[in-house]
Design a protein around this motif. Sequence first.
Motif, PDB file in Angstrom:
ATOM      1  N   SER A  22       0.829  -1.207   0.000  1.00  0.00           N
ATOM      2  CA  SER A  22       0.000   0.000   0.000  1.00  0.00           C
ATOM      3  C   SER A  22       0.863   1.256   0.000  1.00  0.00           C
ATOM      4  CB  SER A  22      -0.929   0.003   1.216  1.00  0.00           C
ATOM      5  OG  SER A  22      -1.701   1.167   1.274  1.00  0.00           O
ATOM      6  N   VAL A  23       1.920   1.233   0.789  1.00  0.00           N
ATOM      7  CA  VAL A  23       2.839   2.382   0.849  1.00  0.00           C
ATOM      8  C   VAL A  23       3.502   2.600  -0.499  1.00  0.00           C
ATOM      9  CG1 VAL A  23       4.990   3.220   1.845  1.00  0.00           C
ATOM     10  CG2 VAL A  23       3.247   2.211   3.329  1.00  0.00           C
ATOM     11  N   LEU A  24       3.925   1.494  -1.139  1.00  0.00           N
ATOM     12  CA  LEU A  24       4.566   1.599  -2.449  1.00  0.00           C
ATOM     13  C   LEU A  24       3.592   2.128  -3.499  1.00  0.00           C
ATOM     14  CD1 LEU A  24       6.631  -1.728  -2.512  1.00  0.00           C
ATOM     15  CD2 LEU A  24       7.537   0.603  -2.348  1.00  0.00           C
ATOM     16  N   ALA A  25       2.323   1.665  -3.437  1.00  0.00           N
ATOM     17  CA  ALA A  25       1.310   2.125  -4.384  1.00  0.00           C
ATOM     18  C   ALA A  25       1.039   3.611  -4.201  1.00  0.00           C
ATOM     19  CB  ALA A  25       0.028   1.320  -4.212  1.00  0.00           C
ATOM     20  N   ASP A  26       0.957   4.043  -2.939  1.00  0.00           N
ATOM     21  CA  ASP A  26       0.732   5.467  -2.664  1.00  0.00           C
ATOM     22  C   ASP A  26       1.888   6.309  -3.201  1.00  0.00           C
ATOM     23  OD1 ASP A  26      -1.654   4.904  -1.451  1.00  0.00           O
ATOM     24  OD2 ASP A  26      -0.881   5.027   0.604  1.00  0.00           O
ATOM     25  N   ALA A  27       3.105   5.810  -3.013  1.00  0.00           N
ATOM     26  CA  ALA A  27       4.279   6.541  -3.495  1.00  0.00           C
ATOM     27  C   ALA A  27       4.266   6.632  -5.020  1.00  0.00           C
ATOM     28  CB  ALA A  27       5.554   5.858  -3.011  1.00  0.00           C
ATOM     29  N   ALA A  28       3.879   5.520  -5.678  1.00  0.00           N
ATOM     30  CA  ALA A  28       3.807   5.512  -7.143  1.00  0.00           C
ATOM     31  C   ALA A  28       2.748   6.495  -7.631  1.00  0.00           C
ATOM     32  CB  ALA A  28       3.500   4.101  -7.641  1.00  0.00           C
ATOM     33  N   ASN A  29       1.602   6.516  -6.963  1.00  0.00           N
ATOM     34  CA  ASN A  29       0.530   7.443  -7.351  1.00  0.00           C
ATOM     35  C   ASN A  29       0.944   8.899  -7.137  1.00  0.00           C
ATOM     36  OD1 ASN A  29      -1.054   5.286  -8.053  1.00  0.00           O
ATOM     37  ND2 ASN A  29      -2.357   5.360  -6.235  1.00  0.00           N
ATOM     38  N   ASP A  30       1.651   9.142  -6.046  1.00  0.00           N
ATOM     39  CA  ASP A  30       2.156  10.501  -5.788  1.00  0.00           C
ATOM     40  C   ASP A  30       3.118  10.931  -6.896  1.00  0.00           C
ATOM     41  OD1 ASP A  30       0.680  10.686  -3.473  1.00  0.00           O
ATOM     42  OD2 ASP A  30       2.354  10.198  -2.130  1.00  0.00           O
ATOM     43  N   HIS A  31       3.948   9.989  -7.342  1.00  0.00           N
ATOM     44  CA  HIS A  31       4.890  10.271  -8.420  1.00  0.00           C
ATOM     45  C   HIS A  31       4.154  10.608  -9.716  1.00  0.00           C
ATOM     46  CE1 HIS A  31       8.170   9.853 -11.297  1.00  0.00           C
ATOM     47  NE2 HIS A  31       7.473   8.920 -11.918  1.00  0.00           N
ATOM     48  N   ILE A  32       3.115   9.821 -10.035  1.00  0.00           N
ATOM     49  CA  ILE A  32       2.338  10.056 -11.252  1.00  0.00           C
ATOM     50  C   ILE A  32       1.634  11.406 -11.178  1.00  0.00           C
ATOM     51  CG2 ILE A  32       0.345   9.253 -12.585  1.00  0.00           C
ATOM     52  CD1 ILE A  32       1.138   6.385 -11.730  1.00  0.00           C
ATOM     53  N   LYS A  33       1.037  11.693 -10.047  1.00  0.00           N
ATOM     54  CA  LYS A  33       0.320  12.963  -9.848  1.00  0.00           C
ATOM     55  C   LYS A  33       1.277  14.148 -10.045  1.00  0.00           C
ATOM     56  CE  LYS A  33      -2.614  15.335  -6.420  1.00  0.00           C
ATOM     57  NZ  LYS A  33      -1.887  16.609  -6.295  1.00  0.00           N
ATOM     58  N   ALA A  34       2.426  14.066  -9.411  1.00  0.00           N
ATOM     59  CA  ALA A  34       3.401  15.156  -9.506  1.00  0.00           C
ATOM     60  C   ALA A  34       3.897  15.329 -10.941  1.00  0.00           C
ATOM     61  CB  ALA A  34       4.577  14.889  -8.569  1.00  0.00           C
ATOM     62  N   LYS A  35       4.092  14.222 -11.634  1.00  0.00           N
ATOM     63  CA  LYS A  35       4.611  14.286 -12.998  1.00  0.00           C
ATOM     64  C   LYS A  35       3.589  14.923 -13.939  1.00  0.00           C
ATOM     65  CE  LYS A  35       7.165  11.532 -16.347  1.00  0.00           C
ATOM     66  NZ  LYS A  35       7.768  10.206 -16.617  1.00  0.00           N
ATOM     67  N   ILE A  36       2.332  14.526 -13.809  1.00  0.00           N
ATOM     68  CA  ILE A  36       1.285  15.090 -14.666  1.00  0.00           C
ATOM     69  C   ILE A  36       1.110  16.575 -14.384  1.00  0.00           C
ATOM     70  CG2 ILE A  36      -1.198  15.067 -15.154  1.00  0.00           C
ATOM     71  CD1 ILE A  36      -1.107  12.028 -14.581  1.00  0.00           C
ATOM     72  N   GLU A  37       1.072  16.932 -13.112  1.00  0.00           N
ATOM     73  CA  GLU A  37       0.840  18.332 -12.750  1.00  0.00           C
ATOM     74  C   GLU A  37       2.006  19.220 -13.176  1.00  0.00           C
ATOM     75  OE1 GLU A  37      -2.295  17.966  -9.029  1.00  0.00           O
ATOM     76  OE2 GLU A  37      -0.165  18.237  -8.576  1.00  0.00           O
ATOM     77  N   SER A  38       3.233  18.697 -13.092  1.00  0.00           N
ATOM     78  CA  SER A  38       4.383  19.518 -13.483  1.00  0.00           C
ATOM     79  C   SER A  38       4.554  19.572 -14.999  1.00  0.00           C
ATOM     80  CB  SER A  38       5.663  18.971 -12.842  1.00  0.00           C
ATOM     81  OG  SER A  38       5.960  17.662 -13.312  1.00  0.00           O
ATOM     82  N   THR A  39       4.230  18.471 -15.680  1.00  0.00           N
ATOM     83  CA  THR A  39       4.422  18.405 -17.128  1.00  0.00           C
ATOM     84  C   THR A  39       3.298  19.102 -17.893  1.00  0.00           C
ATOM     85  OG1 THR A  39       5.580  16.288 -16.893  1.00  0.00           O
ATOM     86  CG2 THR A  39       4.779  16.860 -19.100  1.00  0.00           C
ATOM     87  N   LEU A  40       2.061  18.826 -17.491  1.00  0.00           N
ATOM     88  CA  LEU A  40       0.905  19.348 -18.224  1.00  0.00           C
ATOM     89  C   LEU A  40       0.280  20.576 -17.580  1.00  0.00           C
ATOM     90  CD1 LEU A  40      -0.875  15.952 -19.058  1.00  0.00           C
ATOM     91  CD2 LEU A  40       0.709  17.258 -20.483  1.00  0.00           C
ATOM     92  N   GLN A  41       0.687  20.868 -16.340  1.00  0.00           N
ATOM     93  CA  GLN A  41       0.077  21.974 -15.591  1.00  0.00           C
ATOM     94  C   GLN A  41      -1.416  21.740 -15.396  1.00  0.00           C
ATOM     95  OE1 GLN A  41       2.172  24.541 -14.337  1.00  0.00           O
ATOM     96  NE2 GLN A  41       3.651  23.034 -15.062  1.00  0.00           N
ATOM     97  N   TRP A  42      -1.803  20.493 -15.201  1.00  0.00           N
ATOM     98  CA  TRP A  42      -3.194  20.130 -14.924  1.00  0.00           C
ATOM     99  C   TRP A  42      -3.323  19.732 -13.466  1.00  0.00           C
ATOM    100  CZ3 TRP A  42      -4.984  16.206 -19.250  1.00  0.00           C
ATOM    101  CH2 TRP A  42      -4.966  16.859 -20.496  1.00  0.00           C
ATOM    102  N   GLN A  43      -4.461  20.040 -12.893  1.00  0.00           N
ATOM    103  CA  GLN A  43      -4.727  19.579 -11.532  1.00  0.00           C
ATOM    104  C   GLN A  43      -5.242  18.148 -11.583  1.00  0.00           C
ATOM    105  OE1 GLN A  43      -7.584  21.902  -9.350  1.00  0.00           O
ATOM    106  NE2 GLN A  43      -7.384  20.668  -7.505  1.00  0.00           N
ATOM    107  N   VAL A  44      -4.646  17.291 -10.790  1.00  0.00           N
ATOM    108  CA  VAL A  44      -5.090  15.894 -10.677  1.00  0.00           C
ATOM    109  C   VAL A  44      -5.958  15.768  -9.430  1.00  0.00           C
ATOM    110  CG1 VAL A  44      -4.360  13.506 -10.336  1.00  0.00           C
ATOM    111  CG2 VAL A  44      -3.072  14.999 -11.881  1.00  0.00           C
ATOM    112  N   HIS A  45      -7.195  15.323  -9.619  1.00  0.00           N
ATOM    113  CA  HIS A  45      -8.120  15.207  -8.492  1.00  0.00           C
ATOM    114  C   HIS A  45      -7.948  13.889  -7.729  1.00  0.00           C
ATOM    115  CE1 HIS A  45      -9.941  18.813  -9.906  1.00  0.00           C
ATOM    116  NE2 HIS A  45     -10.542  18.276 -10.948  1.00  0.00           N
ATOM    117  N   ALA A  46      -7.743  12.808  -8.470  1.00  0.00           N
ATOM    118  CA  ALA A  46      -7.641  11.500  -7.810  1.00  0.00           C
ATOM    119  C   ALA A  46      -6.978  10.501  -8.742  1.00  0.00           C
ATOM    120  CB  ALA A  46      -9.024  11.001  -7.409  1.00  0.00           C
ATOM    121  N   ILE A  47      -6.326   9.515  -8.137  1.00  0.00           N
ATOM    122  CA  ILE A  47      -5.755   8.393  -8.876  1.00  0.00           C
ATOM    123  C   ILE A  47      -6.264   7.110  -8.235  1.00  0.00           C
ATOM    124  CG2 ILE A  47      -3.636   7.173  -9.510  1.00  0.00           C
ATOM    125  CD1 ILE A  47      -2.193   9.806  -9.604  1.00  0.00           C
TER     126      ILE A  47
END
Length: 242
Positions: A22-47
């Motif tokens: 669960s911790v690893l999944a949360d970390a992976a989701n945080d990474h994806i969220k940060a990457k999308i928000e920094s690359t596309l400048q889009w707000q991510v609501h949920a993963i």
Amino acid sequence: MRLFSRGVAVFLSLLTLNTQASVLADAANDHIKAKIESTLQWQVHAIADSPVRGLVQVSTENGLFYASADGTYFLQAKIYNLDEEMRNESEIALAEMRIEGLKQFENSYIEFKAKKEKYVVTVFTDTTCGYCRRLHEQMGEYNEAGITVRYLAYPRAGLSSPTYRQMVNVWCATDPKDAMSTAKAGQNVAPASCKTDIAKQYQFGRSIGVNGTPNIILPNGTVVPGYQPADQLLSTLQSTAG
């Protein structure tokens, strides 16, 4: 006793593994969220998990997308389940988001209520949209059919447009229903100001796939992407009820 102790040890080991996963999944989701928000400048609501192994479901301000588990690939797609008669899994996810998300606007709707209410639909509308005006002209027919119509704002030209300003005037009017009818008739609405969440309504619409008006959300969260006359909408509602 030894068997019991061994069982406890196995249980604790499994619990530890699940926690670590669960911790690893949360970390992976945080990474994806940060990457999308920094690359596309889009707000991510949920993963969330997706129906397809190796992909996660990403809810953003611009709609529903999918991403690879490592965040390398980003997809706009519809997922169909071949084993369940081509069930549209993406639309099911969006329907749930619509139903849940609409709850935040309970005090924001401009509502035209049927006296003998059978169904309630939510319509994203634009006061300058031709088919939106046609729908509004036939409001009596919808209400007579037992359909309550509640409006949310979706100014198609965006939040800096004259239409947005007009919709603020409508929502802030002393009588918003009358102001809506005036605007839909192509007449000017008196300037007004108040604290509104029209921007939030618009942004929510974009996040659940609204890209035009009228956009009718049915009670089960599915969408009619356009105008339907009262008898046709009633038939649609009857076919999707339950």
